[in-house]
Each structure stands twice: as structure tokens, then as C-alpha cells.
Design an enzyme around this catalytic site. Structure first.
Site, mmCIF file in Angstrom:
data_model
loop_
_atom_site.group_PDB
_atom_site.id
_atom_site.type_symbol
_atom_site.label_atom_id
_atom_site.label_comp_id
_atom_site.label_asym_id
_atom_site.label_seq_id
_atom_site.Cartn_x
_atom_site.Cartn_y
_atom_site.Cartn_z
ATOM 1 N N ARG A 136 -35.517 -9.487 -29.041
ATOM 2 C CA ARG A 136 -36.568 -9.081 -28.077
ATOM 3 C C ARG A 136 -37.413 -7.903 -28.573
ATOM 4 O O ARG A 136 -37.868 -7.062 -27.786
ATOM 5 C CB ARG A 136 -35.970 -8.719 -26.713
ATOM 6 C CG ARG A 136 -35.263 -9.859 -26.033
ATOM 7 C CD ARG A 136 -36.198 -10.991 -25.614
ATOM 8 N NE ARG A 136 -35.420 -12.098 -25.114
ATOM 9 C CZ ARG A 136 -34.998 -13.116 -25.871
ATOM 10 N NH1 ARG A 136 -35.313 -13.200 -27.160
ATOM 11 N NH2 ARG A 136 -34.278 -14.082 -25.339
ATOM 12 N N SER A 182 -35.331 -11.585 -17.225
ATOM 13 C CA SER A 182 -34.249 -10.605 -17.401
ATOM 14 C C SER A 182 -34.834 -9.209 -17.420
ATOM 15 O O SER A 182 -35.740 -8.926 -18.213
ATOM 16 C CB SER A 182 -33.517 -10.852 -18.716
ATOM 17 O OG SER A 182 -32.836 -12.073 -18.636
ATOM 18 N N GLU A 234 -35.912 -4.579 -20.782
ATOM 19 C CA GLU A 234 -36.681 -5.576 -21.544
ATOM 20 C C GLU A 234 -38.107 -5.629 -20.965
ATOM 21 O O GLU A 234 -39.084 -5.766 -21.682
ATOM 22 C CB GLU A 234 -36.011 -6.954 -21.427
ATOM 23 C CG GLU A 234 -36.740 -8.032 -22.214
ATOM 24 C CD GLU A 234 -36.065 -9.403 -22.128
ATOM 25 O OE1 GLU A 234 -34.823 -9.465 -22.092
ATOM 26 O OE2 GLU A 234 -36.790 -10.393 -22.099
HETATM 27 C C1 LIG Z 1 -38.730 -16.523 -14.540
HETATM 28 C C2 LIG Z 1 -38.811 -15.889 -15.913
HETATM 29 C C3 LIG Z 1 -37.988 -16.344 -16.928
HETATM 30 C C4 LIG Z 1 -38.045 -15.767 -18.200
HETATM 31 N N1 LIG Z 1 -37.231 -16.254 -19.190
HETATM 32 C C5 LIG Z 1 -37.325 -15.721 -20.433
HETATM 33 C C6 LIG Z 1 -36.520 -16.253 -21.500
HETATM 34 O O1 LIG Z 1 -35.762 -17.198 -21.334
HETATM 35 N N2 LIG Z 1 -36.637 -15.671 -22.725
HETATM 36 C C7 LIG Z 1 -37.496 -14.616 -22.961
HETATM 37 O O2 LIG Z 1 -37.565 -14.144 -24.098
HETATM 38 N N3 LIG Z 1 -38.257 -14.108 -21.974
HETATM 39 C C8 LIG Z 1 -38.198 -14.634 -20.733
HETATM 40 N N4 LIG Z 1 -38.987 -14.116 -19.735
HETATM 41 C C9 LIG Z 1 -39.850 -12.953 -20.016
HETATM 42 C C10 LIG Z 1 -41.269 -13.342 -20.474
HETATM 43 O O3 LIG Z 1 -41.555 -14.669 -20.154
HETATM 44 C C11 LIG Z 1 -41.456 -13.141 -21.972
HETATM 45 O O4 LIG Z 1 -41.161 -11.821 -22.320
HETATM 46 C C12 LIG Z 1 -42.885 -13.482 -22.409
HETATM 47 O O5 LIG Z 1 -42.907 -13.657 -23.800
HETATM 48 C C13 LIG Z 1 -43.922 -12.434 -22.010
HETATM 49 O O6 LIG Z 1 -45.212 -12.941 -22.335
HETATM 50 P P1 LIG Z 1 -46.484 -12.538 -21.487
HETATM 51 O O7 LIG Z 1 -47.676 -13.172 -22.110
HETATM 52 O O8 LIG Z 1 -46.273 -12.842 -20.048
HETATM 53 O O9 LIG Z 1 -46.524 -10.967 -21.725
HETATM 54 P P2 LIG Z 1 -46.975 -9.832 -20.676
HETATM 55 O O10 LIG Z 1 -45.983 -9.729 -19.581
HETATM 56 O O11 LIG Z 1 -48.394 -10.023 -20.287
HETATM 57 O O12 LIG Z 1 -46.875 -8.543 -21.595
HETATM 58 C C14 LIG Z 1 -45.619 -8.112 -22.057
HETATM 59 C C15 LIG Z 1 -45.864 -7.021 -23.113
HETATM 60 O O13 LIG Z 1 -46.524 -7.600 -24.233
HETATM 61 C C16 LIG Z 1 -47.791 -6.979 -24.476
HETATM 62 N N5 LIG Z 1 -48.717 -8.038 -24.876
HETATM 63 C C17 LIG Z 1 -49.023 -9.183 -24.195
HETATM 64 N N6 LIG Z 1 -49.898 -9.925 -24.901
HETATM 65 C C18 LIG Z 1 -50.156 -9.232 -26.038
HETATM 66 C C19 LIG Z 1 -50.993 -9.462 -27.172
HETATM 67 N N7 LIG Z 1 -51.742 -10.543 -27.296
HETATM 68 N N8 LIG Z 1 -50.995 -8.526 -28.144
HETATM 69 C C20 LIG Z 1 -50.248 -7.417 -28.052
HETATM 70 N N9 LIG Z 1 -49.451 -7.139 -27.008
HETATM 71 C C21 LIG Z 1 -49.404 -8.032 -26.020
HETATM 72 C C22 LIG Z 1 -48.165 -6.285 -23.166
HETATM 73 O O14 LIG Z 1 -48.960 -5.150 -23.385
HETATM 74 C C23 LIG Z 1 -46.799 -5.914 -22.606
HETATM 75 O O15 LIG Z 1 -46.372 -4.700 -23.153
HETATM 76 C C24 LIG Z 1 -38.952 -14.701 -18.453
HETATM 77 C C25 LIG Z 1 -39.817 -14.267 -17.424
HETATM 78 C C26 LIG Z 1 -39.755 -14.854 -16.173
HETATM 79 C C27 LIG Z 1 -40.712 -14.391 -15.105
#
Ligand SMILES: Cc1cc2nc3c(=O)[nH]c(=O)nc-3n(C[C@H](O)[C@H](O)[C@H](O)COP(=O)(O)OP(=O)(O)OC[C@H]3O[C@@H](n4cnc5c(N)ncnc54)[C@H](O)[C@@H]3O)c2cc1C
Length: 304
Positions: free
Chosen positions: A172, A224, A295
Site C-alpha cells: 500500500r 480498510s 491507509e
Molecule cells: C468499499 C471499498 C473497498 C476497498 N477495497 C480495497 C481493496 O481491496 N484493496 C485496496 O488496495 N484498496 C481498497 N480500497 C481503497 C481504495 O479503493 C484504493 O486505495 C484506491 O486505489 C484509491 O483510488 P482513488 O482514485 O479513489 O484515490 P483517492 O481516494 O482519490 O486518493 C487517494 C490518494 O491518492 C492520491 N491520488 C489520487 N489520484 C492521484 C493521481 N492521479 N496522482 C497522484 N496522486 C493521486 C490522492 O491525493 C490521495 O492522497 C477500498 C475502498 C472502498 C471504499
């Protein structure tokens, strides 16, 4: 502020002011951002970066908002939602823009008769968010299939191609987490050809979704909340053993189904979630001597 808004409107007419951030987080928590923009290309990003540098405005770049907790007071600065969405296939390689949702990427990969990412079914968020946090599930992490990532350096305004090894991936985490001046623009992924047919892929996905449904709660969360402290130790199990399943503070609850899921059961404030998280941290540390690490990205109203 009015003057600054006028100046911004001239350069970036689609900017929204005082835009509520809860709309862009799966927690559905968060107050207004002073400036907000949905950026669909690199030109727009560069204009925003220049404007913010000139006016000394803090920036925050987000994707799907599925791993983020915004403050109830919002963000004093410019929030940019990355929404570039191109996907290009070259044989068994796919180049996907950072703003592409993982769910869309899976669909397109299957349409192109390729495999290798079906284990990500149910993983929320975008390609950019996944690369930055080395997201993954069911034994498949971003690092396992990413060849390289194209990143924009907000300090130099230069675009660099970083190879997998240069991204220094770990559980992560990646090089990008510590280098917040780097924005992911796209990722190049290695897929598989002739390895699995569509029915086999659908079967795997059905099983995975069934498991997710059994283990994870529905409702408003960011997945998580804490990282697992070590491979054999799950944060959820420690929180559960600390007797905190179902613990509620205001509108925030530790899920009965999975103790590492903090759920907004209605009207939760960011402080409710933070208080609940600090209780979990305190109890787990006291009972098991383990310090849990978040996380979820906690975004404060002001950059320190
Ligand atoms: C129901 C649920 C289940 C989940 N299950 C999992 C799982 O099984 N495994 C897992 O790993 N995660 C899981 N997650 C967490 C999440 O889905 C991941 O961490 C996902 O990769 C976040 O992506 P995002 O685009 O939503 O990022 P965001 O929430 O928009 O951003 C997260 C971080 O990344 C940064 N960021 C976003 N986009 C960029 C970019 N283009 N460049 C630089 N920085 C950026 C943001 O500034 C922030 O700090 C889950 C979440 C939920 C709600």
C-alpha cells in the site's frame, strides 16, 4: 478572495468555488474546497499548477475519492479531480489514463479479449490512485502488472516516465506517496493474452464479488481504514479482538462485519471518524502493543 476567483475564472472558466467535497469521497464527508476543478487533460493541469504557484494556493489532486477523508471544514486551496480517461491497447499492453476507473479498465480489458486484472473486481477508485497506493486485492497488487507510470512533476512542470522499479512499491505504498509533487497521468500495464476465456474470467469475478459481499460492509466507507501491521496480522482482527466491533461515535461506526471498515452510518463528521480511529489505535496499542498506521489519506483543512 473575490478578486482571486475572478482571476481564476479568466484562466480556468470551469473552476467551481466553495465546492462541497463530500460529493467526491466514498465516505461522503467533507466541507467546501475554495477552488475545485475536474481536469480532463494535462494542459488544464499545467494551467492550474501555474495559477496556484503564482497565487501561492495549496493544491490537492484526487481520483475516485475512495481512500480519502476530507475535513468537515473542507480544504483551503485548490482540489483537482483527475478525470483524463483515455485507454489505449497495444497488443497485450494497455496504457490507461490516471482518471480511468479500475472498474472501467477491467471491462475494456475483457472487451479486448485480454486478462490479468479480473482479480481487481470490486476495487474502487482510479488508475492514478491505485498506482500511488499500490492498491490490490486477491493476491494482485498494482506493482505486479504495472510496467511504468507517466508522472507530472509539479515543481518542474516536466513529465517523466517512471519504471516499475523506480516507483519503489511496497505494501500500500510507493515512491509517489512520499513525493506529493508527482501526479500520475497514466499507467502502462502488462496483460495476458490467450490465458483465460471470458467465461473463466466471469466465474472468478463472481466468486470474488461473493466473497466481498460476505466479508465487507455495504455503506459509506473508504475501505480498510488501517494498513495490516504485518503479513500475518490483520488490522481488522486486532480491532475486533480489542472488542471494538460496532463501536459508534456520532455518525461513525466500526463495522460489525469487518472491524477495519469505518462506516458513515448517517451524518458522520470527519472528527467522528478520527475519534473512532484514535480509539481503535489506542486500544490496539494497549492490548497488543501494535501501532496501527492509517491507509486512508486524511486531508486537513490547511496544509501544514
Ligand atoms: C468499499 C471499498 C473497498 C476497498 N477495497 C480495497 C481493496 O481491496 N484493496 C485496496 O488496495 N484498496 C481498497 N480500497 C481503497 C481504495 O479503493 C484504493 O486505495 C484506491 O486505489 C484509491 O483510488 P482513488 O482514485 O479513489 O484515490 P483517492 O481516494 O482519490 O486518493 C487517494 C490518494 O491518492 C492520491 N491520488 C489520487 N489520484 C492521484 C493521481 N492521479 N496522482 C497522484 N496522486 C493521486 C490522492 O491525493 C490521495 O492522497 C477500498 C475502498 C472502498 C471504499
Amino acid at each position: 478572495m473575490k478578486e482571486l476567483q475572478e482571476k481564476c475564472k479568466k484562466q480556468l472558466p470551469e473552476t467551481r468555488f466553495n465546492e462541497p467535497l463530500y460529493k467526491y469521497s466514498t465516505f461522503q464527508i467533507g466541507g467546501p474546497a475554495d477552488f475545485f476543478y475536474k481536469a480532463t487533460d494535462t494542459e488544464q493541469l499545467l494551467t492550474i499548477i501555474e495559477f496556484c504557484k503564482q497565487e501561492k494556493i495549496p493544491t490537492l489532486f484526487i481520483g475516485g475519492g475512495s481512500n480519502i477523508l476530507f475535513d468537515d471544514k473542507g480544504f483551503r486551496g485548490f482540489v483537482v479531480k483527475i478525470e483524463n480517461k483515455q485507454i489505449i491497447f497495444e497488443d497485450d499492453i494497455v496504457v490507461a489514463d490516471a482518471g480511468v476507473l479500475v472498474s472501467i479498465l477491467i471491462r475494456e480489458v475483457m472487451k479486448n479479449k485480454l486478462s490479468g486484472i479480473e482479480k481487481w473486481i470490486g476495487l474502487p477508485g482510479t488508475v492514478g490512485g491505485a498506482i500511488r497506493g499500490n492498491a490490490g486485492c486477491n493476491g494482485l497488487e498494482t506493482k505486479d502488472i504495472l510496467i511504468s507510470a507517466s508522472v507530472l512533476d509539479t515543481k518542474s512542470n516536466k513529465i517523466k516516465e517512471l519504471k516499475n522499479a523506480e516507483l519503489n512499491f511496497s505494501y500500500r505504498s510507493s515512491f509517489l506517496k512520499k513525493n506529493t509533487n508527482l501526479i500520475v497521468l497514466k499507467g502502462t500495464f502488462q496483460l495476458e493474452k490467450n490465458k483465460m476465456n471470458e467465461n473463466e474470467q466471469k466465474e472468478i469475478m463472481k466468486q470474488i464479488m461473493g466473497e466481498r459481499g460476505k466479508k465487507q460492509p455495504y455503506g459509506l466507507s473508504a475501505g480498510s481504514f488501517f494498513k495490516n501491521p504485518s503479513p500475518g496480522k490483520s488490522a481488522g482482527m486486532l480491532i475486533e479482538k480489542a472488542g471494538l466491533k460496532g463501536k459508534t461515535i456520532g455518525g461513525a461506526k466500526i463495522s460489525e462485519k469487518h472491524a477495519n471498515f469505518f462506516v458513515n452510518i448517517g451524518g458522520a463528521s470527519s472528527q467522528d471518524i478520527i475519534t473512532l480511529a484514535s480509539i481503535a489505535k489506542r486500544e490496539v496499542k494497549a492490548k497488543f502493543g501494535v501501532l496501527l498506521e492509517e491507509e486512508v489519506q486524511i486531508v486537513k483543512e490547511k496544509n501544514d
